[in-house]
Design a protein around this motif. Sequence first.
Motif, PDB file in Angstrom:
ATOM      1  N   ASN A   1      67.506  38.806   7.630  1.00 41.36           N
ATOM      2  CA  ASN A   1      68.059  39.185   8.931  1.00 41.36           C
ATOM      3  C   ASN A   1      69.544  39.521   8.853  1.00 41.36           C
ATOM      4  OD1 ASN A   1      65.662  39.096  10.229  1.00 41.36           O
ATOM      5  ND2 ASN A   1      65.951  37.044  11.112  1.00 41.36           N
ATOM      6  N   VAL A   2      70.267  38.775   8.035  1.00 45.69           N
ATOM      7  CA  VAL A   2      71.682  39.120   7.858  1.00 45.69           C
ATOM      8  C   VAL A   2      71.767  40.535   7.281  1.00 45.69           C
ATOM      9  CG1 VAL A   2      73.798  38.616   6.578  1.00 45.69           C
ATOM     10  CG2 VAL A   2      72.501  36.737   7.611  1.00 45.69           C
ATOM     11  N   VAL A   3      70.960  40.811   6.262  1.00 48.51           N
ATOM     12  CA  VAL A   3      70.995  42.132   5.624  1.00 48.51           C
ATOM     13  C   VAL A   3      70.620  43.228   6.621  1.00 48.51           C
ATOM     14  CG1 VAL A   3      69.931  43.584   3.852  1.00 48.51           C
ATOM     15  CG2 VAL A   3      70.554  41.227   3.312  1.00 48.51           C
ATOM     16  N   ARG A   4      69.620  42.974   7.434  1.00 49.30           N
ATOM     17  CA  ARG A   4      69.208  43.991   8.412  1.00 49.30           C
ATOM     18  C   ARG A   4      70.365  44.326   9.354  1.00 49.30           C
ATOM     19  NH1 ARG A   4      64.227  41.461  11.180  1.00 49.30           N
ATOM     20  NH2 ARG A   4      63.865  43.496  12.161  1.00 49.30           N
ATOM     21  N   LEU A   5      71.129  43.300   9.739  1.00 51.97           N
ATOM     22  CA  LEU A   5      72.270  43.583  10.611  1.00 51.97           C
ATOM     23  C   LEU A   5      73.384  44.304   9.859  1.00 51.97           C
ATOM     24  CD1 LEU A   5      72.524  40.512  12.964  1.00 51.97           C
ATOM     25  CD2 LEU A   5      72.522  42.901  13.642  1.00 51.97           C
ATOM     26  N   LEU A   6      73.616  43.890   8.619  1.00 49.36           N
ATOM     27  CA  LEU A   6      74.654  44.565   7.826  1.00 49.36           C
ATOM     28  C   LEU A   6      74.326  46.053   7.684  1.00 49.36           C
ATOM     29  CD1 LEU A   6      75.209  41.998   4.886  1.00 49.36           C
ATOM     30  CD2 LEU A   6      76.641  42.332   6.924  1.00 49.36           C
ATOM     31  N   ALA A   7      73.026  46.339   7.576  1.00 49.75           N
ATOM     32  CA  ALA A   7      72.599  47.725   7.374  1.00 49.75           C
ATOM     33  C   ALA A   7      72.908  48.594   8.593  1.00 49.75           C
ATOM     34  CB  ALA A   7      71.102  47.777   7.070  1.00 49.75           C
ATOM     35  N   GLN A   8      73.057  47.959   9.754  1.00 50.50           N
ATOM     36  CA  GLN A   8      73.284  48.734  10.985  1.00 50.50           C
ATOM     37  C   GLN A   8      74.725  49.230  11.143  1.00 50.50           C
ATOM     38  OE1 GLN A   8      72.187  46.343  14.337  1.00 50.50           O
ATOM     39  NE2 GLN A   8      70.009  46.309  13.830  1.00 50.50           N
ATOM     40  N   TRP A   9      75.624  48.634  10.387  1.00 51.90           N
ATOM     41  CA  TRP A   9      77.045  48.896  10.657  1.00 51.90           C
ATOM     42  C   TRP A   9      77.424  50.390  10.661  1.00 51.90           C
ATOM     43  CZ3 TRP A   9      81.062  48.582  13.181  1.00 51.90           C
ATOM     44  CH2 TRP A   9      82.328  48.902  12.695  1.00 51.90           C
ATOM     45  N   PRO A  10      77.006  51.186   9.661  1.00 48.20           N
ATOM     46  CA  PRO A  10      77.388  52.608   9.727  1.00 48.20           C
ATOM     47  C   PRO A  10      76.832  53.302  10.976  1.00 48.20           C
ATOM     48  CG  PRO A  10      76.633  52.050   7.519  1.00 48.20           C
ATOM     49  CD  PRO A  10      76.298  50.875   8.393  1.00 48.20           C
TER      50      PRO A  10
END
Length: 638
Positions: free
Chosen positions: A558-567
């Motif tokens: 879940n942390v990674v999924r949110l990190l992926a949204q940043w751009p």
Amino acid sequence: MASASGINQLLSRLDNLTFDSISEKYPTTHPEVNPYDLYRVHIGEVLAPIIGVAPEKIHPLIQWTNTLDKGDFVLPIPALRIKGAKPDALGAEWAAKFPEDDPLFDKPVAQGPFLSFYAKGAPLTQSLIPMIRELGAGYGRNRFLGLKDPKDPSQGKKRIVVEFSSPNIAKPFHAGHLRSTIIGSFLANLYEGAGWDVVRINYLGDWGKQYGLLALAYVRYGDEAALKKDPIDHLFRLYVKINAEKDGELADIEARKKEGQDVSDLLANSLDEQARGYFRKMTDKDQEALALWKRFRDLSIVRYKATYARLNIRFDEYSGESQVTEEAMEKVAKEMAAKGITKEDQGAVLVDFTELIPGKEGKRLGKTVIRKRDGTALYLTRDIAELLGRYEKYGFDHMIYVVASQQDLHLQQLFKIIELLGYKDIAQRCQHINFGLVLGMSTRRGTVKFLDDILRDCADHMHDVMRKNENKYAQVEDPEGTADTLGISSVMTQDMSGKRGNNYTFDLAVMTSFEGDTGPYLQYAHTRLSSIKRRANVTDEELAEADLSLLTESHAVNVVRLLAQWPDVAQNTLRTLEPTTVVTYLFRLTHVISSSYDQLQVVGSEPALKAARMALYDASRIVVGNCMRLLGLSPLER
Ligand SMILES: NC(=[NH2+])NCCC[C@H](N)C(=O)O
């Protein structure tokens, strides 16, 4: 590990797509800086044969979600406009046909008229973490967006002028200027991150009769040493004093007039009249008068620069009302008259929109004076000439004015006049970014006067909050500096939390708390991530080689999924131009990270797991830091 390794790793899982084929077919996507661009392309490609619609048609319809439980992407089925079938039924059918063994996604889930897609944890984690660590401060930046021609980078970048802050010399720096400073600097950073060529302009209020009055005050009561020491404060004191005197004098004259006395001599010698005379000397380029005024301006700018530096803000140009020449105004005055935009009315020159534009719009814009009867120009007059001058100088593709909503009408009139002058293309490049009021802004020292006062007060308050925790306080190396940074983060975060247009109440107690969605909370989140890295003692090499397939827990994914949204979030912010788009994402991210600490411990885990988790937290630290810097906050390490 090269930055492309992350995205190449993803691509190598997809046998039908290559970098070249993607950029050929989907020119607006840039997977090398935004991996989710690839995910969307992939959805379209897989669904196309299932639905029987071209993938390029599906791709732009794919949206993100607001919460992870709804998936990472959704396809609103009605948007495809497929006739005859019910969206729910179509969704179920397509979901069933979606390949079981897709490399990037689990089987999609049909939820009403939506088809929801959930990214598989392993491929995302293993490609994204190396990518973020490799791109570092560049993760979330997208240099392609600001290109004049995305297909031909040699055409160069688009240019934007952002005008913000724009205080008035010798007058208080009020909440409107504070908001303009915070929001404007954020917008400038945003466009810079999107690859635009950004010009930051501070348009000072530094011209007009009141600066003649200020000069008179200085001649009478000025103190050279005080001026040098704190010009902003000294000029303000002089300004207040002389204004009180001038008002008293005018009231006295008014009273005498009522009694029937002849006041013409008094009027002719009044401070008001002298100020007018002094300002006339300034506009006539009298060297002595200009020299004094220029000192006020230069010294004030030196002080402002120091304060802006505390906020990590710099300007490319200190423009201002004084920099608009009489010649430039004369030129547009002629143009306006020739085009029939202005008319004379008892010696004054005005624009009557109600006559020029039929209907509601003209009524709303009303009438406005461009030249007073005594020949002096006005705020609007200067803005007209300044705008055209800026276009000549910078040839901008876009220009943003960050000014309070109280000036909505002023800017509408300005843009409309530019349009009526026949420069519709220039007017269309201009945009007013407005914002609401700050209520109840006062400090312990009384009402707020200057930016420095506001910042100092927040820092003092923050210092008190910090002292309450004696143990932790003792560990802070530079309490003053830390309190200062935290104080600044408090004000800025509070300001950017809501939508720009909303009013908000300035509340020191709320904004300086470490609990709730505040600036100190964000700083705490960042320092915690930084301290994990210090304490874990894992080398960068070990991090680069970490076995990321160990990150299988749902908290990690879940942390990674949110990190992926940043751009995507950064790119979407270019559409909303709302700081809260970033702030809201950042709080979601920091909350998810914070709830993972208990589940994903670093210190104490066996070495391979420790390295993998540390890589996850390192990527998190990078993204939290990047968001904060975009907002204009300076992330603290300790
Ligand atoms: N181009 C402009 N008019 N910018 C806004 C300037 C704001 C002005 N100095 C004020 O304090 O109200």
